[in-house]
Motif scaffolding. Structure first.
Motif, PDB file in Angstrom:
ATOM      1  N   ALA A 330       0.836  -1.195   0.000  1.00  0.00           N
ATOM      2  CA  ALA A 330       0.000   0.000   0.000  1.00  0.00           C
ATOM      3  C   ALA A 330       0.873   1.247   0.000  1.00  0.00           C
ATOM      4  N   VAL A 331       1.895   1.239   0.864  1.00  0.00           N
ATOM      5  CA  VAL A 331       2.792   2.397   0.922  1.00  0.00           C
ATOM      6  C   VAL A 331       3.498   2.575  -0.419  1.00  0.00           C
ATOM      7  N   LEU A 332       3.917   1.452  -0.983  1.00  0.00           N
ATOM      8  CA  LEU A 332       4.608   1.503  -2.264  1.00  0.00           C
ATOM      9  C   LEU A 332       3.685   2.039  -3.355  1.00  0.00           C
ATOM     10  N   ASN A 333       2.456   1.560  -3.353  1.00  0.00           N
ATOM     11  CA  ASN A 333       1.494   2.043  -4.338  1.00  0.00           C
ATOM     12  C   ASN A 333       1.277   3.538  -4.216  1.00  0.00           C
ATOM     13  N   LEU A 334       1.138   3.990  -2.970  1.00  0.00           N
ATOM     14  CA  LEU A 334       0.925   5.418  -2.750  1.00  0.00           C
ATOM     15  C   LEU A 334       2.143   6.209  -3.199  1.00  0.00           C
ATOM     16  N   ALA A 335       3.350   5.680  -2.907  1.00  0.00           N
ATOM     17  CA  ALA A 335       4.586   6.368  -3.283  1.00  0.00           C
ATOM     18  C   ALA A 335       4.726   6.407  -4.795  1.00  0.00           C
ATOM     19  N   VAL A 336       4.378   5.292  -5.451  1.00  0.00           N
ATOM     20  CA  VAL A 336       4.479   5.239  -6.910  1.00  0.00           C
ATOM     21  C   VAL A 336       3.512   6.232  -7.537  1.00  0.00           C
ATOM     22  N   ASN A 337       2.315   6.300  -6.981  1.00  0.00           N
ATOM     23  CA  ASN A 337       1.334   7.261  -7.483  1.00  0.00           C
ATOM     24  C   ASN A 337       1.849   8.688  -7.308  1.00  0.00           C
ATOM     25  N   ALA A 338       2.458   8.925  -6.140  1.00  0.00           N
ATOM     26  CA  ALA A 338       2.981  10.259  -5.882  1.00  0.00           C
ATOM     27  C   ALA A 338       4.072  10.584  -6.892  1.00  0.00           C
ATOM     28  N   ARG A 339       4.904   9.607  -7.154  1.00  0.00           N
ATOM     29  CA  ARG A 339       5.971   9.819  -8.137  1.00  0.00           C
ATOM     30  C   ARG A 339       5.381  10.135  -9.509  1.00  0.00           C
ATOM     31  N   ASP A 340       4.383   9.358  -9.884  1.00  0.00           N
ATOM     32  CA  ASP A 340       3.794   9.555 -11.202  1.00  0.00           C
ATOM     33  C   ASP A 340       3.097  10.909 -11.315  1.00  0.00           C
ATOM     34  N   ALA A 341       2.718  11.486 -10.154  1.00  0.00           N
ATOM     35  CA  ALA A 341       2.099  12.805 -10.193  1.00  0.00           C
ATOM     36  C   ALA A 341       3.153  13.904 -10.315  1.00  0.00           C
ATOM     37  N   MET A 342       4.437  13.499 -10.203  1.00  0.00           N
ATOM     38  CA  MET A 342       5.518  14.494 -10.268  1.00  0.00           C
ATOM     39  C   MET A 342       6.496  14.087 -11.350  1.00  0.00           C
ATOM     40  N   PRO A 343       6.116  14.249 -12.639  1.00  0.00           N
ATOM     41  CA  PRO A 343       6.997  13.773 -13.710  1.00  0.00           C
ATOM     42  C   PRO A 343       8.336  14.514 -13.725  1.00  0.00           C
ATOM     43  N   GLY A 344       8.342  15.760 -13.262  1.00  0.00           N
ATOM     44  CA  GLY A 344       9.606  16.523 -13.244  1.00  0.00           C
ATOM     45  C   GLY A 344      10.364  16.389 -11.942  1.00  0.00           C
ATOM     46  N   GLY A 345       9.964  15.439 -11.141  1.00  0.00           N
ATOM     47  CA  GLY A 345      10.626  15.256  -9.862  1.00  0.00           C
ATOM     48  C   GLY A 345       9.956  16.035  -8.759  1.00  0.00           C
ATOM     49  N   GLY A 346      10.303  15.720  -7.500  1.00  0.00           N
ATOM     50  CA  GLY A 346       9.676  16.392  -6.361  1.00  0.00           C
ATOM     51  C   GLY A 346       9.974  15.663  -5.078  1.00  0.00           C
ATOM     52  N   ALA A 347       9.203  16.015  -4.061  1.00  0.00           N
ATOM     53  CA  ALA A 347       9.457  15.438  -2.753  1.00  0.00           C
ATOM     54  C   ALA A 347       8.225  14.713  -2.252  1.00  0.00           C
ATOM     55  N   ILE A 348       8.453  13.558  -1.646  1.00  0.00           N
ATOM     56  CA  ILE A 348       7.379  12.818  -1.003  1.00  0.00           C
ATOM     57  C   ILE A 348       7.690  12.808   0.485  1.00  0.00           C
ATOM     58  N   THR A 349       6.668  13.216   1.267  1.00  0.00           N
ATOM     59  CA  THR A 349       6.855  13.179   2.711  1.00  0.00           C
ATOM     60  C   THR A 349       5.897  12.161   3.293  1.00  0.00           C
ATOM     61  N   ILE A 350       6.447  11.238   4.091  1.00  0.00           N
ATOM     62  CA  ILE A 350       5.598  10.270   4.765  1.00  0.00           C
ATOM     63  C   ILE A 350       5.598  10.635   6.233  1.00  0.00           C
ATOM     64  N   GLY A 351       4.453  11.074   6.699  1.00  0.00           N
ATOM     65  CA  GLY A 351       4.331  11.482   8.101  1.00  0.00           C
ATOM     66  C   GLY A 351       3.333  10.603   8.823  1.00  0.00           C
ATOM     67  N   GLY A 352       3.198  10.836  10.116  1.00  0.00           N
ATOM     68  CA  GLY A 352       2.227  10.034  10.864  1.00  0.00           C
ATOM     69  C   GLY A 352       1.874  10.717  12.164  1.00  0.00           C
ATOM     70  N   GLU A 353       0.704  10.411  12.658  1.00  0.00           N
ATOM     71  CA  GLU A 353       0.324  10.970  13.956  1.00  0.00           C
ATOM     72  C   GLU A 353      -0.701  10.069  14.614  1.00  0.00           C
ATOM     73  N   ASN A 354      -0.741  10.122  15.946  1.00  0.00           N
ATOM     74  CA  ASN A 354      -1.768   9.384  16.677  1.00  0.00           C
ATOM     75  C   ASN A 354      -3.038  10.214  16.702  1.00  0.00           C
TER      76      ASN A 354
END
Lengths: 576, 178
Positions: A330-354
């Motif tokens: 699931a994380v990989l899928n989300l990361a891949v989607n994020a990558r595909d949304a940034m064809p020119g490159g960019g940053a992905i931040t994975i955060g979390g909270e309770n």
């Protein structure tokens, strides 16, 4: 509905009731008129009779002694009554003795006979006998005027007006009812049309869904075929190259490449099955930070160089209980989607909270929100509404299967969580993966099972039931490698026959889906009945079988599996 | 029975009405004959006069009979209420005791005068042709060729008779100007 029917029946009676009411009104009006007329006539008769009787009583002596002047005097006295048209006094012979007529020059009837009061034209003629002490002396006839027809009718004007108004009201009501009925019918027609339209729309929507499904099938087929072709390309070229080289290090490289390809294939089918929600999750308690830290390398490698991944996980994140491999996927899928949304490159931040209980209405308890944010193109609302649909993709054929977010969604729901997306075109997207908190402790780290090559036959005898020749050859090789003596049959009936001949097997390893009347589950059931102490291990790549086997309490190894997993499963299935 | 009565009545009346048109001399007697019994319904006798409701009314002639069979024919079958009418022709005055109506064609004759005298105070309707004071209670008079009458109310009252106002109205002396 019955009430409505009754109501409609009563409703339809209204015109008849209105007609009856109108008729009753007319009849009662006529009856009142007739009664009034009768009363009027009876009164006139009474008046005339009284007049006649008075005259008859007074004129007796005059008649008896033939005193015409006296008789004339008496009859003339009727002049005071303007209603009297004429009057005559007749002797016992019927001859006129004296008469009076209101109109100048008029005369009484020349002769009369005794008869009951009679209406003659406008007049009422009353003939009264004249008698004194029982002695008949003659007759008196009085003709009196009745009211002219116009005046009599005018007495009924009030009644008629009332009747007319009542009829008018009935008429208006009937007309209103007719209009109402028509409106009702129109409404019913409109309702019918609306229902027809709704059915039509449902059909159209169903057709649309079907066509969308077909489109998705096309996309899936394209994507899967592309991926599988790559895998097959790697495998076939690897095999070709292996045949042409004897260098062990070169062969090792090729085998690694091919194994990776096979794993990709396995992962692809796992994804497909996950989206069809046919895999049963194997949840484990995990520490999200550790899990994601362990994925960092994988993410970096999968996403390419122009994408930076930052982990922003606070310490003390609650533990969750999820299937680790599905979680990683699931994380990989989300990361891949994020990558595909940034064809020119960019940053992905994975955060979390309770997030404590109550912070999200859809979740009943404490949960952890994992946040994957990109700086990409974002999504339009139309796309947002469809992203979780299986096979929906905005990527070109071969670039994606449309199953990524669907897997995320399926995974989160199956784990008791949910997914939220916030996205704005041009600003990027943030996806929240909400996973329920668990109070369970982390499992103790188990040492990785490493397959150990054992001497042939050391592990005992295994009966392999497998219909596919290729699979059977490979699995036989792996079993032999693990130190088993392998006897292979290709169907359940063959297995039972082999066991009849020689029940001294240590374990039965059977495919679940097989040709013939018995499948793996039936075979396991039969073996359990005939040889209760003989362990059975089933294997399948077909998910419904998993649930069925679980219901029966059977041990199951999911395809595809490696030699290590096979060894562990066999050891687990055997007692002791 | 009724139709017979009516026929008879009609016959008598035709005679009586015919009197108006013809000479009085010939018809005077029949008219008087019918008037004699026609007087009866308009006169009320004292209650004690009749013993029963069906007791006949006795019509007496004294001192001559100007009618002959005409009177008998006229009264035959006539009923005053339930009473029949019987005709007695008397020769002497003392026989007049049972009479209700006493006709005296010649009241000045001694027998008639005596009878009138004896009838005074008795419930007898005396009828004469004498209009002056010497007459009876009802006195026939010829006027305009018609038979009319005068009534002596005082005499009637003295005899205990009540005479209907209808009859009184027709009497000559009670009608001014006639």
């Amino acid at each position: 509905m019955a009430l409505l029917g009754k109501l409609q029946i009563r409703w339809s009676l209204i015109p008849a009731i209105a007609a009856c009411g109108a008729m009753l009104l007319v009849l009662s009006g006529l009856a009142i008129g007739v009664y009034d007329e009768q009363t009027y006539r009876a009164q006139k008769v009474r008046e005339a009779t009284a007049q006649g009787e008075i005259l008859a009583a007074t004129v007796t002596a005059a008649l008896a002694f033939d005193d015409r002047p006296a008789a004339q005097e008496y009859v003339e006295a009727l002049r005071v009554n303007s209603q009297v048209v004429s009057a005559g006094i007749y002797n016992q012979d019927g001859a006129l003795v004296a008469d009076y007529a209101r109109d100048r020059g008029g005369h009484a009837d020349p002769t009369v006979a005794l008869h009951p009061p009679a209406f003659v034209g406008r007049h009422l003629l009353v003939v009264t006998p004249v008698a004194e002490a029982g002695q008949r002396l003659g007759l008196v006839a009085v003709r009196i005027d009745t009211d002219p027809i116009a005046r009599r009718l005018s007495r009924y004007v009030g009644l008629g007006l009332l009747l007319f108004m009542a009829l008018l009201v009935v008429g208006v009501l009937a007309a209103a009812h007719a209009v109402l009925t028509r409106t009702n019918n129109d409404l019913a027609d409109a309702n019918r049309n609306l229902q027809d339209e709704m059915h039509e729309r449902e059909r159209a929507e169903s057709a649309l869904r079907q066509s969308q499904r077909m489109e998705a099938m096309g996309q899936l087929t394209g994507g899967v075929a592309h991926d599988f072709n790559n895998i097959l390309m790697i495998a076939s070229s690897g095999l070709d190259l292996m045949e042409r080289t004897d260098k062990p290090e070169r062969r090792k490289l090729l085998i690694d490449g091919m194994r990776q390809a096979v794993e990709r294939g396995a992962s692809l089918t796992r994804q497909l099955l996950a989206f069809s929600r046919r895999t049963s999750l194997r949840p484990e308690v995990i520490d999200l930070a550790a899990q994601l830290e362990g994925m960092r390398l994988l993410l970096d490698r999968s996403l390419g160089e122009d994408i930076s991944v930052a982990l922003d996980l606070p310490p003390g994140l609650w533990r969750v209980k999820v299937d680790p491999s599905e979680f990683e996927l699931a994380v990989l899928n989300l990361a891949v989607n994020a990558r595909d949304a940034m064809p020119g490159g960019g940053a992905i931040t994975i955060g979390g909270e309770n997030r404590p209980i109550g912070s999200d209405a859809a979740l009943p308890g404490d949960h952890v929100a994992l946040r994957i944010t990109d700086t990409g193109s974002g999504m339009t609302p139309e796309i947002l509404s469809r992203v979780f649909e299986p096979f929906f993709t905005t990527k070109a054929v071969g670039k994606g299967t449309g199953l990524g977010l669907s897997q995320v969604y399926g995974f989160s729901r199956a784990s008791g969580g949910d997914v939220r997306i916030e996205s704005e075109v041009g600003l990027g997207s943030t996806i929240f993966l909400l996973l329920p908190r668990t109070e369970e402790a982390l499992p103790l780290a188990t040492p990785e099972l490493s397959p150990v090559t054992r001497p042939p036959g050391a592990q005992g005898d295994v009966l392999l039931v497998e219909d596919d020749e290729g699979v059977a050859t490979l699995v036989s090789g792996m079993l032999t490698e693990l130190g088993y003596n392998v006897t292979r049959v290709d169907c359940a009936a063959g297995a039972l026959a082999a066991l009849e001949a020689n029940p001294a097997f240590d374990i039965v390893f059977s495919d679940l889906v097989m040709p013939g009347e018995m499948d793996g589950i039936a075979l396991a059931r039969e073996i359990g009945r005939l040889w209760p102490s003989l362990p059975v291990l089933l294997t399948t790549g077909f998910s419904p079988g998993v649930a069925a086997a679980a219901e029966e309490g059977l041990t199951l190894l999911t395809k595809p599996y490696g030699i290590g997993a096979l060894a562990a499963a066999l050891d687990g299935a055997r007692p002791g | 029975m009724l139709w017979v009565l009516r026929m008879l009545g009609a016959a008598v009346l035709s005679v009586s009405t015919g009197a108006a048109a013809c000479a009085a001399g010939s018809l005077e007697a029949p008219v008087k004959a019918t008037y004699l019994y026609k007087l009866v319904p308009f006169v009320e006798w004292p209650a004690a006069t009749f013993a029963s409701p069906t007791q006949p009314v006795v019509l007496c002639l004294l001192g001559g009979d100007p009618f002959g069979a005409v009177l008998d024919q006229a009264v035959r079958g006539q009923k005053i209420g339930a009473r029949a009418i019987v005709v007695h022709r008397l020769a002497r005055a003392e026989k007049a005791a049972g009479c209700h109506v006493l006709y005296l064609p010649a009241p000045r004759a001694p027998a008639a005068a005596e009878a009138l005298q004896s009838a005074h105070g008795a419930p007898v309707l005396t009828v004469t042709d004498q209009a002056d004071g010497a007459g009876g209670i009802v006195n026939f008079v010829l006027r305009d060729n018609r038979v009319r009458f005068t009534i002596n109310s005082r005499a009637a009252a003295e005899n205990g008779l009540t005479i209907s106002s209808k009859l009184l109205n027709l009497a000559l002396d009670s009608r001014a100007g006639r």
